[in-house]
Motif scaffolding. Structure first.
Motif, PDB file in Angstrom:
ATOM      1  N   MET A  53      41.390  26.573  46.146  1.00 18.15           N
ATOM      2  CA  MET A  53      40.773  26.393  44.828  1.00 18.15           C
ATOM      3  C   MET A  53      40.730  27.725  44.068  1.00 18.15           C
ATOM      4  SD  MET A  53      40.125  23.186  44.622  1.00 18.15           S
ATOM      5  CE  MET A  53      41.384  22.732  45.803  1.00 18.15           C
ATOM      6  N   GLN A  54      40.424  28.805  44.783  1.00 18.38           N
ATOM      7  CA  GLN A  54      40.434  30.114  44.139  1.00 18.38           C
ATOM      8  C   GLN A  54      41.855  30.504  43.724  1.00 18.38           C
ATOM      9  OE1 GLN A  54      38.447  32.931  46.699  1.00 18.38           O
ATOM     10  NE2 GLN A  54      36.487  31.892  46.502  1.00 18.38           N
ATOM     11  N   TYR A  55      42.832  30.130  44.540  1.00 17.77           N
ATOM     12  CA  TYR A  55      44.240  30.388  44.214  1.00 17.77           C
ATOM     13  C   TYR A  55      44.636  29.628  42.951  1.00 17.77           C
ATOM     14  CZ  TYR A  55      49.271  30.919  45.071  1.00 17.77           C
ATOM     15  OH  TYR A  55      50.606  31.223  44.960  1.00 17.77           O
ATOM     16  N   TYR A  56      44.141  28.405  42.800  1.00 16.99           N
ATOM     17  CA  TYR A  56      44.426  27.602  41.611  1.00 16.99           C
ATOM     18  C   TYR A  56      44.057  28.329  40.322  1.00 16.99           C
ATOM     19  CZ  TYR A  56      44.954  23.117  44.188  1.00 16.99           C
ATOM     20  OH  TYR A  56      45.366  22.095  44.995  1.00 16.99           O
ATOM     21  N   VAL A  57      42.898  28.979  40.304  1.00 15.09           N
ATOM     22  CA  VAL A  57      42.397  29.578  39.071  1.00 15.09           C
ATOM     23  C   VAL A  57      42.728  31.064  38.924  1.00 15.09           C
ATOM     24  CG1 VAL A  57      40.535  27.882  38.844  1.00 15.09           C
ATOM     25  CG2 VAL A  57      40.102  30.032  40.047  1.00 15.09           C
ATOM     26  N   SER A  58      43.318  31.638  39.945  1.00 11.55           N
ATOM     27  CA  SER A  58      43.644  33.066  39.893  1.00 11.55           C
ATOM     28  C   SER A  58      44.830  33.318  38.969  1.00 11.55           C
ATOM     29  CB  SER A  58      43.973  33.566  41.299  1.00 11.55           C
ATOM     30  OG  SER A  58      44.462  34.888  41.244  1.00 11.55           O
ATOM     31  N   ASP A  59      44.740  34.414  38.220  1.00 10.57           N
ATOM     32  CA  ASP A  59      45.878  34.836  37.408  1.00 10.57           C
ATOM     33  C   ASP A  59      46.240  36.286  37.724  1.00 10.57           C
ATOM     34  OD1 ASP A  59      43.752  36.131  36.255  1.00 10.57           O
ATOM     35  OD2 ASP A  59      44.062  35.342  34.240  1.00 10.57           O
ATOM     36  N   ASP A  60      45.893  36.704  38.938  1.00 11.98           N
ATOM     37  CA  ASP A  60      46.143  38.068  39.400  1.00 11.98           C
ATOM     38  C   ASP A  60      47.055  38.007  40.628  1.00 11.98           C
ATOM     39  OD1 ASP A  60      45.235  40.236  41.523  1.00 11.98           O
ATOM     40  OD2 ASP A  60      44.845  41.093  39.533  1.00 11.98           O
ATOM     41  N   ALA A  61      48.241  38.599  40.533  1.00 14.27           N
ATOM     42  CA  ALA A  61      49.217  38.527  41.622  1.00 14.27           C
ATOM     43  C   ALA A  61      48.675  39.112  42.920  1.00 14.27           C
ATOM     44  CB  ALA A  61      50.510  39.233  41.219  1.00 14.27           C
ATOM     45  N   GLY A  62      47.909  40.190  42.828  1.00  8.92           N
ATOM     46  CA  GLY A  62      47.326  40.793  44.030  1.00  8.92           C
ATOM     47  C   GLY A  62      46.339  39.866  44.701  1.00  8.92           C
TER      48      GLY A  62
END
Length: 110
Positions: A53-62
């Motif tokens: 779920m956190q990956y879904y909303v992340s917009d940071d490649a790191g």
């Protein structure tokens, strides 16, 4: 591949299932039987889903890379997958009296 396909959210329902099938097909797992499966232990599965779920909303490649590595650590290894696939389904697990994984609208009403 699984995480990226699931993140796209192209369907109203079934995104993780569809992404898992697609990832297994692309990995050749449908031929070898060495399937990618989601964690089977409750705590690992919960942590995996939270990371996803956190990956879904992340917009940071790191951050994406960090979350992906955390998810990979939770995925069952080959030995654990083999063990899970060879466990019998108990009557308690199979609440549908032999009809497994069939949505209610597709079951025979008799």
């Amino acid at each position: 591949m699984f995480a990226e396909l699931a993140k796209l959210q192209p369907f109203q329902d079934g995104n993780k299932r569809t992404a898992l099938i697609a990832a297994n097909a692309a990995n050749g797992s449908l031929e070898t039987g060495d399937y990618l499966i989601l964690p089977t232990l409750d705590l690992d599965r919960a942590e995996f889903i939270i990371d996803l779920m956190q990956y879904y909303v992340s917009d940071d490649a790191g951050r994406d890379s960090q979350l992906l590595n955390q998810m990979i650590k939770l995925v069952p290894d080959k030995q654990a997958r083999f063990h899970e696939f060879n466990q019998p389904v108990t009557p308690e697990q199979d609440q549908t009296a032999g009809i497994r994984n069939v949505k209610l609208q597709f079951r025979d009403p008799d």
